[in-house]
Design a protein around this motif. Structure first.
Motif, short mmCIF file in Angstrom:
data_model
loop_
_atom_site.label_atom_id
_atom_site.label_comp_id
_atom_site.label_asym_id
_atom_site.label_seq_id
_atom_site.Cartn_x
_atom_site.Cartn_y
_atom_site.Cartn_z
N GLY A 135 35.05 28.04 43.55
CA GLY A 135 34.24 26.83 43.63
C GLY A 135 34.28 26.08 42.32
O GLY A 135 34.40 26.69 41.25
N LEU A 136 34.21 24.74 42.39
CA LEU A 136 34.27 23.90 41.20
C LEU A 136 33.40 22.68 41.47
O LEU A 136 33.55 22.03 42.51
CB LEU A 136 35.72 23.49 40.96
CG LEU A 136 36.15 23.12 39.54
CD1 LEU A 136 36.04 24.30 38.59
CD2 LEU A 136 37.58 22.58 39.56
N GLU A 137 32.48 22.38 40.55
CA GLU A 137 31.61 21.23 40.79
C GLU A 137 31.01 20.70 39.48
O GLU A 137 30.60 21.49 38.61
CB GLU A 137 30.47 21.61 41.75
CG GLU A 137 29.59 20.46 42.14
CD GLU A 137 28.78 20.73 43.39
OE1 GLU A 137 27.66 20.21 43.49
OE2 GLU A 137 29.28 21.46 44.28
N PHE A 138 30.97 19.37 39.37
CA PHE A 138 30.26 18.73 38.26
C PHE A 138 28.82 18.49 38.66
O PHE A 138 28.53 18.08 39.79
CB PHE A 138 30.91 17.40 37.90
CG PHE A 138 32.10 17.53 36.98
CD1 PHE A 138 31.94 17.66 35.61
CD2 PHE A 138 33.39 17.54 37.50
CE1 PHE A 138 33.03 17.79 34.77
CE2 PHE A 138 34.49 17.66 36.67
CZ PHE A 138 34.31 17.79 35.29
N ASN A 196 39.10 24.91 52.99
CA ASN A 196 38.63 25.94 52.07
C ASN A 196 37.61 25.34 51.11
O ASN A 196 36.53 24.97 51.51
CB ASN A 196 39.83 26.56 51.35
CG ASN A 196 39.48 27.88 50.66
OD1 ASN A 196 38.37 28.38 50.76
ND2 ASN A 196 40.44 28.45 49.97
N GLU A 197 37.92 25.19 49.84
CA GLU A 197 37.01 24.64 48.84
C GLU A 197 36.71 23.18 49.17
O GLU A 197 37.59 22.43 49.57
CB GLU A 197 37.64 24.75 47.45
CG GLU A 197 36.66 25.19 46.37
CD GLU A 197 35.87 24.05 45.79
OE1 GLU A 197 34.71 23.89 46.22
OE2 GLU A 197 36.37 23.34 44.92
N TYR A 239 30.09 42.26 46.02
CA TYR A 239 30.24 40.91 46.55
C TYR A 239 31.52 40.24 46.08
O TYR A 239 31.93 40.38 44.93
CB TYR A 239 29.04 40.04 46.14
CG TYR A 239 27.74 40.50 46.73
CD1 TYR A 239 27.54 40.49 48.11
CD2 TYR A 239 26.70 40.95 45.93
CE1 TYR A 239 26.34 40.91 48.67
CE2 TYR A 239 25.49 41.38 46.47
CZ TYR A 239 25.33 41.35 47.85
OH TYR A 239 24.14 41.79 48.38
N PHE A 240 32.12 39.48 47.00
CA PHE A 240 33.31 38.67 46.72
C PHE A 240 32.82 37.22 46.67
O PHE A 240 32.51 36.62 47.70
CB PHE A 240 34.33 38.87 47.85
CG PHE A 240 35.69 38.30 47.58
CD1 PHE A 240 35.88 36.94 47.38
CD2 PHE A 240 36.81 39.13 47.56
CE1 PHE A 240 37.15 36.41 47.15
CE2 PHE A 240 38.08 38.62 47.33
CZ PHE A 240 38.25 37.25 47.13
N GLY A 241 32.73 36.67 45.46
CA GLY A 241 32.20 35.33 45.28
C GLY A 241 33.07 34.26 45.91
O GLY A 241 34.29 34.35 45.91
N GLU A 242 32.42 33.21 46.42
CA GLU A 242 33.13 32.08 47.02
C GLU A 242 32.58 30.77 46.47
O GLU A 242 32.24 30.70 45.31
CB GLU A 242 33.03 32.15 48.55
CG GLU A 242 33.96 33.19 49.18
CD GLU A 242 35.42 32.75 49.23
OE1 GLU A 242 35.70 31.56 49.00
OE2 GLU A 242 36.29 33.61 49.49
N GLY A 243 32.50 29.74 47.31
CA GLY A 243 32.18 28.39 46.85
C GLY A 243 30.75 28.24 46.34
O GLY A 243 29.85 29.02 46.66
N SER A 278 32.81 28.92 40.15
CA SER A 278 32.58 30.27 40.68
C SER A 278 33.94 30.94 40.83
O SER A 278 34.94 30.29 41.13
CB SER A 278 31.85 30.23 42.01
OG SER A 278 32.58 29.50 42.99
N THR A 279 33.96 32.25 40.64
CA THR A 279 35.20 33.01 40.78
C THR A 279 34.99 34.15 41.77
O THR A 279 33.85 34.56 42.04
CB THR A 279 35.67 33.59 39.43
OG1 THR A 279 34.74 34.61 39.00
CG2 THR A 279 35.76 32.51 38.38
N GLY A 280 36.09 34.67 42.31
CA GLY A 280 36.01 35.66 43.36
C GLY A 280 36.63 37.00 43.00
O GLY A 280 36.97 37.27 41.86
N ARG A 281 36.79 37.81 44.03
CA ARG A 281 37.25 39.20 44.01
C ARG A 281 36.09 40.13 43.62
O ARG A 281 35.31 39.82 42.72
CB ARG A 281 38.45 39.41 43.08
CG ARG A 281 39.73 38.79 43.65
CD ARG A 281 40.92 39.15 42.82
NE ARG A 281 42.16 38.77 43.49
CZ ARG A 281 43.29 38.51 42.85
NH1 ARG A 281 43.36 38.60 41.53
NH2 ARG A 281 44.37 38.17 43.53
N LYS A 282 36.04 41.24 44.32
CA LYS A 282 34.99 42.21 44.05
C LYS A 282 35.17 42.80 42.65
O LYS A 282 36.26 43.19 42.27
CB LYS A 282 35.01 43.32 45.10
CG LYS A 282 34.58 42.84 46.49
CD LYS A 282 34.52 43.97 47.50
CE LYS A 282 34.03 43.47 48.84
NZ LYS A 282 33.96 44.54 49.86
#
Length: 347
Positions: free
Chosen positions: A136-139, A266-267, A176-180, A147-151
């Motif tokens: 995930g990427l947001e201003f 996706n994102e 947890y596997f982080g997402e958006g 945000s970054t992923g993978r357990k």
């Protein structure tokens, strides 16, 4: 007497069979017939419609509806001017034998136009942590969050986008596997992939405020908001609309072209009524009308990945953030060494 009773019952049964419909369901008696026997149409298309009367039963009245909205009949045609596209249930309410029953037919309503093609111009290149499996990427208030992923590697970060320096970071639990992510009213909302749960943080302190469970949506992928509602992708053709207070899924749109329903969003990033969505596993992005679900454009980002450092963990393009003060988009990928500031232009 016994013979008389049998004869009477037999005659009564024959009369009932000949004159009535018995307990047959309406779907056994009638069928919705559409022009050309098609089940796939385009928005605003006029389509001939009729009822196939399988048993020649007297029909007293017929009305049609899609999504419980009645559709007017004109010259035996209906106009598919639906504001939200995708899979629909067409219903015919048929009155016969003094009763009204419904029959249905599944159809698809697609966009009336093919997507336009866009490309990009690089404005700036900035350093990016190539160990970050970007999800995930947001201003928010001119500050970049990621945000970054993978357990075991999932994080939320506050970043100085010009230097790539991490200003603040928290790690998710290893399960947890982080997402958006998306940010609204000083709350940072984060999805996890297959755990069926999301988290809410104070954007200034990264303190966890609450958690929420998913509803009908399958998984957690991308997240964005329009200032009022949250939009969530889940790997299917649906983008779900969530209430930011209750996190309840209050509806959805389906991503469609003029030819098919598409399921690779996706994102996500919301800008001026459009949702910009990374196409999963592709170097491209969709521009989706946030009301109808129509894919109005496709951005070709091929060549961008060639400009980052090559290494064993290098992965696909993923991550889009719009900076309203600069009127530009910021693009990166999973384990990319660069963050690109770009302008999107029609090809």
């Amino acid at each position: 007497m016994r013979l008389f009773t049998i004869i009477t019952l037999t005659i009564t049964g024959l009369l009932f069979t000949a004159c009535g419909t018995g307990n047959k369901a309406a779907s056994e008696l009638f069928e919705i017939k559409l022009e050309g026997n098609k089940t796939q149409f385009q928005q605003n298309e006029n389509v001939g419609i009729s009822i196939a009367n399988k048993k020649n039963i007297e029909i007293e009245a017929v009305s049609y509806a899609i999504d419980d909205k009645e559709i007017q009949l004109s010259n035996n045609k209906i106009n598919l001017d639906m504001p939200v596209l995708g899979s629909k249930t067409l219903k015919a309410n048929i009155t016969y034998d003094g009763k009204t029953e419904a029959i249905t037919k599944e159809i698809k309503i697609l966009s009336s136009k093919s997507p336009e093609v866009y490309t990009y111009e690089i404005i700036n290149e900035f350093p990016h942590d190539q160990k970050a499996f970007t999800q995930g990427l947001e201003f928010y208030k001119d500050t970049l969050y990621e945000s970054t992923g993978r357990k075991g590697q999932s994080t939320i970060r506050k970043i100085d986008f010009k230097t790539g320096k991490i200003l603040n970071q928290i790690n998710l639990e290893d399960t947890y596997f982080g997402e958006g992510i998306t940010i609204l009213n000083d709350k940072l909302y984060m999805l996890t992939w297959q755990s069926g749960i999301g988290f809410i943080y104070n954007v200034n302190t990264f303190e966890k405020i609450d958690s929420f469970k998913y509803g009908a949506s399958k998984e957690g992928w991308g997240f964005t908001n329009d200032g009022k509602e949250l939009y969530k992708s889940d790997g299917s053709e649906k983008i779900w609309l969530l209430n930011p207070d209750t996190l309840a899924e209050e509806g959805h749109i389906e991503t469609v072209t003029n030819k098919s329903i598409f399921n690779k969003a996706n994102e996500l990033e919301y800008v001026n009524g459009k949702i910009y969505a990374n196409v999963w596993q592709k170097e491209s992005m969709m521009i989706i009308d946030a009301t109808s679900g129509a894919i109005e454009g496709v951005i070709n980002f091929s060549g961008l990945k060639d400009k980052v450092t090559k290494h064993a963990g290098l992965d696909v393009l993923n991550g889009v953030a719009y900076n309203p003060s600069r009127n530009t988009f910021f693009i990166t990928g999973k384990n990319w060494s660069k963050l690109f500031e770009v302008k999107i232009v029609k090809k």
